[in-house]
Design an enzyme around this catalytic site. Structure first.
Site, PDB file in Angstrom:
ATOM      1  N   CYS A   1      45.751  43.389  41.246  1.00 33.86           N
ATOM      2  CA  CYS A   1      44.283  43.601  41.770  1.00 33.86           C
ATOM      3  C   CYS A   1      44.704  44.696  43.241  1.00 33.86           C
ATOM      4  O   CYS A   1      43.709  45.277  43.301  1.00 33.86           O
ATOM      5  CB  CYS A   1      44.129  42.263  42.604  1.00 33.86           C
ATOM      6  SG  CYS A   1      45.255  41.333  43.359  1.00 33.86           S
TER       7      CYS A   1
ATOM      8  N   HIS B   1      44.464  38.012  47.341  1.00 39.18           N
ATOM      9  CA  HIS B   1      43.849  38.802  46.456  1.00 39.18           C
ATOM     10  C   HIS B   1      43.241  40.040  47.246  1.00 39.18           C
ATOM     11  O   HIS B   1      42.879  39.908  48.371  1.00 39.18           O
ATOM     12  CB  HIS B   1      42.666  38.050  45.900  1.00 39.18           C
ATOM     13  CG  HIS B   1      41.689  38.846  44.909  1.00 39.18           C
ATOM     14  ND1 HIS B   1      42.137  39.379  43.741  1.00 39.18           N
ATOM     15  CD2 HIS B   1      40.219  38.935  44.929  1.00 39.18           C
ATOM     16  CE1 HIS B   1      41.486  39.958  43.137  1.00 39.18           C
ATOM     17  NE2 HIS B   1      40.261  39.983  43.789  1.00 39.18           N
TER      18      HIS B   1
END
EC number: 3.4.19.12
Length: 744
Positions: free
Chosen positions: A443, A664
């Protein structure tokens, strides 16, 4: 609508065929050698509608064994409706030539004046010999690649038994609208782009389909076939030159490999002769005066002008000076004499002087006149021939070093999440700018690239003045922005002096031995080094399909950035030399994100360098961000006082931030560039949030009000982490989600 649109529709037709047939390598090669543009069609339904194939599609679905591609539908339609010829000896299936408009010429044509070339000679089926046919709706032969309907010319044996077949197209009701549109475009037809012209200089044979052609040949098979067609159609009594004579008289001009995409272009050499369109110019000008008087499609005013250009311009070859070497300055003078600037990539110029309004039969004379003019004016300038790369296959020692830098061990491999991740875009209309993440892991790489894509899309190029179109790019626009973003990342990592692009070749270059575990990716890499930013952009545009569609797009970018920076400099960037770029469970480390955002794999997000005194006289240097970044960074860890993000990342050059929250990475951006330079715009403004992994179905727009104080946190667990990240830059700001569900 112009001829460029016709070319893109035809190319889309071929891409659809390759995709449906599972010809993935050929598909990738086609996108590398002929990149897509804004006119490309990526939907089968859209392609079917453009070609008016709905009737054939419905009819095909009702069959017991339906065909799978639109190209097969068109082929079967012509085979079923044209009929067979009476010549049992040749047993050929004729294909009708699509009429090309001509000026006030309503006289019936003689049999010898029509150009109807059979697409396939069944008598040569066992040996796979093929012939080419005149391209439908265009008065030119510009597809030596065979990228229109996939026809490749055999150099072994041409068919001398072609029989013309006059076909009434009135029965072709379902396809008439599409073909008529093609015919009516000729009056405003632009020239072939530079890439097409370069492709015309590349010889083709059956081996090219399999990517096995190693170098150029002396002459093109289609040239000899065209000369034989001229002999038959115009009944020339004099003897034409043999290919050997033409080879002796032709001058070596440029040596280009059969596969131009991501490969180096070697220098021209005298011992490897390439047949260029300029070499064809002389023989065409010789044959022209002997063509019958049926060449009424081109005015008498045009033909002398074309001949004078071929005779006076240094582009034309003389039979007495055939062995003299053509220099690049002569080519430039030729463009200057014609009053034409050397064409740039994907820029087209009008080359047809005819203003036709009624279709008539296609004549070979018209094709030759158009070919001469295009060959002269649209040959690529010398600057396009200077794109050179230094390539080398990866070896075992380098692969070991890369794995150690990535994972800390040569026995670790890329996870499936990394292998399956490419830079493919979202299909939701309101989120077309967004890159989709399949699973967790890479990510950080995706968010960094997403930020750079938004930079190109929102604040550079033509879209920056139209806010309504910024977040709704076409497929071609977002692919172009992706290529530019990748080029920026690699050029920045290389210190703006050089870049290395790693591409997968599909074939292992070494056999793993010793303490090394193969993963099927590193072993297949070919490394291309470039020292010019312009060459890098061109190279990435030619190979962007590997990054966007794969395989291994995310891995290739990561490795390219590391190699552009160099392994040694990446290690020097670390605070701890034993650090690595991919952490546990395949997550991106801060070093990897910083490498993509700033070009340096430093371990911290504060400004400059901090000296840490351990108390025993030893000072440890902690490296941070050295200068203001194009893309910013916000972290939830700063809210918890774990780190401090410096102003070089908090206040970037563009209002785009990579957000680190709950292990994230996602993206936050604004459409207002003044947000970073005018404090008054910071009172009330909108921020857009995109998370490629959150299965986001709609646009998320947040309104930030810095004049209001956020309510007291009665329960901090219910405050969205994104709001906490926003408040690390705008202290105490109120955040309104505008009806969207807050992401907790």
């Amino acid at each position: 609508m112009d001829s460029l649109y016709v070319e893109e529709v035809a190319a889309s037709l071929v891409r659809e065929f390759l995709s449906r047939k599972g010809l993935n390598k050929t598909f990738v090669t086609m996108d590398q050698e002929r990149p897509r543009c804004e006119l490309s069609i990526n939907s089968r339904n859209d392609l079917r509608k453009v070609l008016h194939l709905e009737f054939l599609y419905k009819e095909n679905k009702a069959k017991e064994k339906p065909l799978r591609t639109n190209l097969e539908l068109i082929t079967r339609y012509f085979l079923d409706n044209v009929g067979n010829t009476d010549n049992s000896e040749s047993q050929e299936v004729p294909i009708p030539a699509i009429p090309v408009p001509k000026k006030n010429n309503k006289l019936p044509l003689r049999h010898s004046e029509t150009t109807l070339v059979n697409i396939y000679d069944l008598s040569d089926e066992d040996t796979g010999r093929r012939t080419s046919w005149s391209e439908a709706g265009k008065a030119r032969h510009d597809s030596l690649d065979g990228d229109i309907l996939g026809n490749f010319v055999s150099s072994k044996k041409p068919s001398h038994k072609s029989k013309a077949a006059h076909v009434d197209l009135g029965d072709s009701l379902p396809l008439v609208p599409a073909w008529e549109k093609v015919d009516q475009l000729h009056s405003s037809e632009p020239g072939i782009d530079v890439k097409k012209t370069m492709e015309r200089t590349r010889p083709k044979s059956g081996l090219i389909v399999r990517g096995m052609m190693a170098g150029p040949v002396a002459s093109s098979p289609q040239d000899s076939f065209r000369k034989r067609s001229l002999r038959r159609s115009s009944a020339l009594s004099r003897k034409l030159q043999t290919p050997e004579e033409i080879q002796q008289q032709s001058e070596p001009f440029v040596h280009t490999p059969a596969y131009l995409g991501p490969q180096e272009v070697p220098d021209s050499s005298s011992d490897s002769v390439s047949r260029s369109p300029l070499g064809q110019l002389n023989e065409l000008s010789i044959e022209k005066p002997n063509v019958t008087s049926s060449s009424q499609g081109l005015s008498q005013r045009d033909r002398p002008r074309l001949r004078s250009v071929s005779e006076d311009s240094p582009l034309g070859y003389s039979h007495t000076e055939g062995n003299s070497r053509m220099a690049q300055d002569q080519l430039e003078r030729a463009f200057k004499r014609q009053g034409v600037q050397p064409p740039s990539l994907r820029k087209n110029q009008l080359v047809s002087d005819r203003t036709d309004d009624k279709p008539d039969a296609l004549q070979l004379e018209d094709v030759e006149d158009e070919l001469i003019k295009e060959d002269i004016v649209l040959f690529p300038p010398p600057s396009m021939l200077k794109l050179q790369t230094v390539s080398k296959p990866i070896d075992l020692s380098l692969a070991k070093e890369i794995k150690t830098l990535l994972f800390g061990s040569t026995f670790c491999c890329f996870s499936e999440e990394w292998k399956l991740q490419n830079f493919s875009f979202n299909d939701i209309a309101s989120l077309k700018y967004g890159i989709v993440q399949n699973k967790g892991g890479p990510c950080g790489v995706l968010a960094a690239v997403q930020g750079c894509v938004l930079q190109k899309l929102l604040f550079e190029g033509d879209n920056r003045t139209n806010s309504n179109l910024r977040l709704q790019p076409s497929d071609a626009q977002r692919t172009r922005c992706l290529a530019l973003a990748i080029a920026d990342i690699l050029w920045r990592a290389g210190g703006k002096e050089q870049a290395v692009v790693a591409l997968a070749s599909g074939t292992p270059h070494f056999s793993p031995t010793g303490k090394y575990k193969a993963d099927g990716v590193l072993e297949t890499l070919t490394l291309y080094s470039l020292t010019s930013s312009e060459d890098l952009v061109t190279f990435i545009q030619q190979s962007v399909h590997q990054f966007e569609a794969g395989p291994y797009g995310c891995i290739l970018l990561t490795l390219s950035a590391i190699l552009s920076r160099s392994l040694e400099l990446v290690r020097q960037d670390f605070d701890v030399p034993t650090s690595h770029l991919i952490g546990a469970h395949g997550y991106c480390t801060q070093e990897l994100v910083n490498l993509l955002l700033t070009g340096r794999a430093v371990s911290n997000v504060f400004n400059d360098v901090v000296e840490l005194d351990s108390g025993d006289g030893n000072i440890t240097l902690l490296r941070g961000i050295e200068a203001r970044s194009d893309i910013g960074f916000l972290s939830l860890f700063e809210h918890y006082n774990v780190c401090q993000v410096g102003c070089f990342l908090k206040t970037p050059r563009f209002p785009i931030w990579v957000v680190c929250s709950e292990s994230h990475f996602s993206i936050l951006f604004s459409l207002q560039p003044e947000l970073l330079c005018d404090w008054r715009s910071e009172r009330l403004f909108d921020l857009y949030y995109y998370d490629g992994l959150a299965n986001q179905q709609e646009e998320i727009r947040l309104t930030v009000d810095t004049t209001k104080t956020a309510p007291a946190d009665s329960c901090s667990d219910l405050v969205p982490p994104l709001e906490l990240c926003i408040r690390t830059k705008w202290k105490g700001a109120s955040v309104n989600w505008n009806g969207s569900d807050p992401i907790l």
